[in-house]
Design a protein around this motif. Sequence first.
Motif, mmCIF file in Angstrom:
data_model
loop_
_atom_site.group_PDB
_atom_site.id
_atom_site.type_symbol
_atom_site.label_atom_id
_atom_site.label_comp_id
_atom_site.label_asym_id
_atom_site.label_seq_id
_atom_site.Cartn_x
_atom_site.Cartn_y
_atom_site.Cartn_z
ATOM 1 N N GLU A 38 0.932 -1.283 0.007
ATOM 2 C CA GLU A 38 0.048 -0.134 -0.145
ATOM 3 C C GLU A 38 1.019 1.225 -0.137
ATOM 4 O OE1 GLU A 38 -3.736 -0.029 2.655
ATOM 5 O OE2 GLU A 38 -3.146 2.245 2.792
ATOM 6 N N HIS A 39 1.810 1.277 0.804
ATOM 7 C CA HIS A 39 2.818 2.610 1.178
ATOM 8 C C HIS A 39 3.638 2.895 -0.692
ATOM 9 C CE1 HIS A 39 2.263 2.834 5.035
ATOM 10 N NE2 HIS A 39 3.067 1.782 5.286
ATOM 11 N N TYR A 40 3.874 1.579 -1.068
ATOM 12 C CA TYR A 40 4.358 1.876 -2.269
ATOM 13 C C TYR A 40 3.373 2.310 -3.434
ATOM 14 C CZ TYR A 40 8.496 -0.587 -0.475
ATOM 15 O OH TYR A 40 9.787 -0.936 0.419
ATOM 16 N N ALA A 41 2.437 1.643 -3.422
ATOM 17 C CA ALA A 41 1.135 2.234 -4.282
ATOM 18 C C ALA A 41 0.798 3.620 -4.157
ATOM 19 C CB ALA A 41 0.037 1.459 -4.042
ATOM 20 N N TYR A 42 1.180 4.021 -2.783
ATOM 21 C CA TYR A 42 0.791 5.471 -2.395
ATOM 22 C C TYR A 42 1.907 6.452 -3.017
ATOM 23 C CZ TYR A 42 0.074 9.839 0.120
ATOM 24 O OH TYR A 42 -0.307 10.964 0.313
ATOM 25 N N ILE A 43 3.136 6.061 -2.978
ATOM 26 C CA ILE A 43 4.088 6.749 -3.598
ATOM 27 C C ILE A 43 4.305 6.999 -5.126
ATOM 28 C CG2 ILE A 43 6.538 7.015 -3.778
ATOM 29 C CD1 ILE A 43 6.932 5.601 -1.047
ATOM 30 N N LEU A 44 3.697 5.843 -5.694
ATOM 31 C CA LEU A 44 3.832 5.633 -7.251
ATOM 32 C C LEU A 44 2.523 6.529 -7.790
ATOM 33 C CD1 LEU A 44 4.811 2.181 -8.024
ATOM 34 C CD2 LEU A 44 6.057 4.093 -8.366
ATOM 35 N N GLY A 45 1.447 6.667 -6.773
ATOM 36 C CA GLY A 45 0.215 7.418 -7.327
ATOM 37 C C GLY A 45 0.438 8.881 -6.683
ATOM 38 N N SER A 46 1.548 9.423 -5.977
ATOM 39 C CA SER A 46 1.435 10.835 -5.641
ATOM 40 C C SER A 46 2.103 11.621 -6.315
ATOM 41 C CB SER A 46 1.947 10.684 -4.007
ATOM 42 O OG SER A 46 2.809 11.699 -3.741
ATOM 43 N N ARG A 47 1.620 12.551 -6.971
ATOM 44 C CA ARG A 47 2.529 13.547 -7.699
ATOM 45 C C ARG A 47 3.558 14.047 -7.046
ATOM 46 N NH1 ARG A 47 -1.115 16.912 -11.514
ATOM 47 N NH2 ARG A 47 0.826 17.661 -12.263
ATOM 48 N N PHE A 48 3.330 14.216 -5.629
ATOM 49 C CA PHE A 48 4.077 15.266 -4.760
ATOM 50 C C PHE A 48 5.281 14.171 -4.669
ATOM 51 C CE2 PHE A 48 5.369 15.984 -0.256
ATOM 52 C CZ PHE A 48 5.683 17.285 -0.574
ATOM 53 N N TYR A 49 5.490 13.038 -4.537
ATOM 54 C CA TYR A 49 6.541 12.194 -4.391
ATOM 55 C C TYR A 49 7.473 11.871 -5.529
ATOM 56 C CZ TYR A 49 5.600 12.016 0.708
ATOM 57 O OH TYR A 49 5.402 12.277 1.884
ATOM 58 N N LEU A 50 6.491 11.629 -6.465
ATOM 59 C CA LEU A 50 6.934 11.319 -7.841
ATOM 60 C C LEU A 50 7.941 12.575 -8.402
ATOM 61 C CD1 LEU A 50 4.367 9.214 -9.962
ATOM 62 C CD2 LEU A 50 6.573 8.517 -8.756
ATOM 63 N N THR A 56 15.094 15.102 -8.138
ATOM 64 C CA THR A 56 16.425 14.425 -7.438
ATOM 65 C C THR A 56 17.063 13.496 -8.335
ATOM 66 O OG1 THR A 56 15.142 14.259 -5.500
ATOM 67 C CG2 THR A 56 17.151 13.208 -5.511
ATOM 68 N N LEU A 57 16.439 12.799 -9.124
ATOM 69 C CA LEU A 57 17.209 11.944 -10.245
ATOM 70 C C LEU A 57 17.782 12.911 -11.433
ATOM 71 C CD1 LEU A 57 15.162 9.022 -11.397
ATOM 72 C CD2 LEU A 57 17.299 9.076 -11.106
ATOM 73 N N LYS A 58 17.145 13.855 -11.936
ATOM 74 C CA LYS A 58 17.631 14.716 -12.754
ATOM 75 C C LYS A 58 18.819 15.559 -12.291
ATOM 76 C CE LYS A 58 13.799 16.547 -14.632
ATOM 77 N NZ LYS A 58 12.845 17.806 -14.808
ATOM 78 N N ILE A 221 13.428 17.335 -2.972
ATOM 79 C CA ILE A 221 14.376 16.445 -2.872
ATOM 80 C C ILE A 221 13.917 15.035 -1.976
ATOM 81 C CG2 ILE A 221 16.752 16.010 -1.876
ATOM 82 C CD1 ILE A 221 16.487 17.747 -4.619
ATOM 83 N N VAL A 222 14.271 14.150 -2.460
ATOM 84 C CA VAL A 222 13.630 12.780 -1.870
ATOM 85 C C VAL A 222 14.128 12.704 -0.494
ATOM 86 C CG1 VAL A 222 13.586 10.268 -1.804
ATOM 87 C CG2 VAL A 222 13.538 11.382 -3.910
ATOM 88 N N THR A 223 15.364 12.837 -0.074
ATOM 89 C CA THR A 223 16.008 13.121 1.166
ATOM 90 C C THR A 223 15.411 13.879 2.105
ATOM 91 O OG1 THR A 223 17.681 14.224 0.652
ATOM 92 C CG2 THR A 223 18.116 12.008 0.841
ATOM 93 N N CYS A 247 12.690 2.904 -1.412
ATOM 94 C CA CYS A 247 12.509 3.341 -2.906
ATOM 95 C C CYS A 247 13.853 4.137 -3.363
ATOM 96 C CB CYS A 247 11.602 4.342 -3.346
ATOM 97 S SG CYS A 247 9.971 3.543 -3.468
ATOM 98 N N LEU A 248 14.437 4.957 -2.241
ATOM 99 C CA LEU A 248 15.724 5.472 -2.709
ATOM 100 C C LEU A 248 16.806 4.700 -2.608
ATOM 101 C CD1 LEU A 248 17.295 8.370 -2.632
ATOM 102 C CD2 LEU A 248 17.497 8.281 -0.176
ATOM 103 N N LEU A 249 16.774 3.839 -1.786
ATOM 104 C CA LEU A 249 17.997 2.952 -1.692
ATOM 105 C C LEU A 249 18.147 1.992 -3.048
ATOM 106 C CD1 LEU A 249 18.177 1.109 1.897
ATOM 107 C CD2 LEU A 249 19.527 2.402 0.743
ATOM 108 N N VAL A 250 16.987 1.718 -3.530
ATOM 109 C CA VAL A 250 16.829 0.941 -4.848
ATOM 110 C C VAL A 250 17.561 1.744 -5.907
ATOM 111 C CG1 VAL A 250 15.359 -0.224 -6.631
ATOM 112 C CG2 VAL A 250 14.876 -0.695 -4.167
ATOM 113 N N VAL A 251 17.233 3.039 -6.001
ATOM 114 C CA VAL A 251 17.494 3.779 -7.238
ATOM 115 C C VAL A 251 18.948 4.078 -6.963
ATOM 116 C CG1 VAL A 251 17.143 6.138 -8.094
ATOM 117 C CG2 VAL A 251 15.124 5.022 -7.307
ATOM 118 N N LEU A 252 19.508 4.187 -5.891
ATOM 119 C CA LEU A 252 20.861 4.390 -5.620
ATOM 120 C C LEU A 252 21.834 3.349 -5.734
ATOM 121 C CD1 LEU A 252 21.304 6.716 -2.416
ATOM 122 C CD2 LEU A 252 22.572 4.605 -2.629
ATOM 123 N N ILE A 253 21.230 2.224 -5.127
ATOM 124 C CA ILE A 253 22.364 1.058 -5.058
ATOM 125 C C ILE A 253 22.323 0.458 -6.425
ATOM 126 C CG2 ILE A 253 22.700 -1.259 -4.310
ATOM 127 C CD1 ILE A 253 21.866 0.032 -1.648
#
Lengths: 269, 262
Positions: A38-50, A56-58, A221-223, A247-253
């Motif tokens: 559910e938390h992951y779905a919330y992040i993926l559906g949230s414009r704020f966090y996306l 941050t990625l850019k 910024i994600v952090t 999510c941050l860890l996955v993108v970073l590692i």
Amino acid sequence: MLSRRLYVLPFLALLALIVVWPLSTVVVGSFKPGAPLEHYAYILGSRFYLKAFSVTLKLSLLTTALGLAIAVLPAIALRARSRRLSDLALTIGNIGANFAGVPSVLAFMILLGSNGIVTKLLREAGLMEGFDLYSWSGLVLTYLFFQVSIGTVLVLPVITAIPRDIEEAADLLGQGGARFWASVGLPVVWRQLLSVATLLFANAMGTYATAYTLMGTSAQIVTVRIGELVAGDVFADPGLANALSICLLVVLIAPILLAQLLTAKGTKA
Amino acid sequence: MSRHLSGSFLFLLAGLFALPFLAIALSAVATDWSDALLPRHIGLDVITSVLGDPRFQASVLRSLAISFTALALSLALIVPAIVAAHVYWPALDRWFARLVVLPYAVPAVVLVVGYLRVFSQPPVQINGTPTLLALAYVPLCFPMLYVNVKNALQGLAVRDWLDAGRLVGATDERVLLCVVLPMIAPAIGLACVLNLGILMGEFVYANLLVGGRFETLQIYMFAQRSESGSVTSVIILAYFLTLLLLTALAIWLSARGGTDKR
């Protein structure tokens, strides 16, 4: 013999207490009991966090590429010079790395903030149109400061280690200077440069102090988002902080592991 | 690339790096610099008032105390681990080599999220205390210690010395303490100085774990960000000079340790 391996135990115990245990609760806590994703779905559906992730990625990709490029050029220039000068550059890079975060951002504010010393000069010359330190360009500038510093420390030894005789051989064949670096020099060390790039990228993705000092919680910024969930007056949603962290860890590692895989393949072939 | 061109390029870069610090140094002594290109008055009043501020002094002392506590802990836990892995446990040593990227791979913010859950309740209820801060700093000291100590160890024939020691009835511990430790001491010293620079500059753990309850130098700096330009200039300048001092110390140490390297 074997019993003396026990000397590593205190350190391993500390790592278990201060890294492994907290990290595993973050992983476990990111899955909601009953509705695991559910938390992951919330992040993926949230414009704020996306938005935070995309900014941050850019920012990380841009400052990694620029930082690496800016670090490689002086490293090449320093190669032809005395060892002392390279050591000096390493030292400066190290000081820069330690100066990163709060002090460097304060320095940028004094120089380029709305009442900054340089701002006043440039404004009089009419060159300050459209620049705002407390915005995307400010983030790029302050991130670049530490990316170049750390990049210099990591890249200089790599470039210095390229054997001098291949450079001389290429020079004899008429492939000197810029052509040598483009066709021989840099390709020879691409693996090391790739792992430096992954470290710079991870470092930028995980940076908190620079963005937070510059823009406070308005930094996308994600952090900073994670820090806000953790240090806010109300610890409203710990599960969300956990999932954001994962999510941050996955993108970073992922790039670090990918680069290790690539370089491992290369050495076997 | 011609030598002349690369020379001017390096000179330009050095200038770009030095210029901001010169401007900040100037801003620290400038008392009236609001409307002119250069300050009208130069004075040391701001410097004396900042350096004399009890809050500033206390924050420096707190930073030093927490850094030295973490360093002492790191020396006690990490150095024996590195030496033991190097001599007795090469398989673990290879993992230690990978662990060097830990501070990059696991951002402090992520660990803080875990700390708030794990250390807010028994059995280890240390959330919000300097104790937790000092413990969190120990893994940060690992990379510099590992790289430097490992470098020093690789230049030594530790195994031969241990064999020789066993022949004359000396325990491994005695050989390690009396022969190996003095040889790697300069490398340890260098790592400590470099780590001190890192710990004095640490902000994320300090801000999120203890914040205003234990105001370190970085937290103090952060709190002063909205102060006047000359006040923050003095603080930054003081911090920068401290870094220079630490760097000079590091160079001196590495020059001393470098004499017996290959």
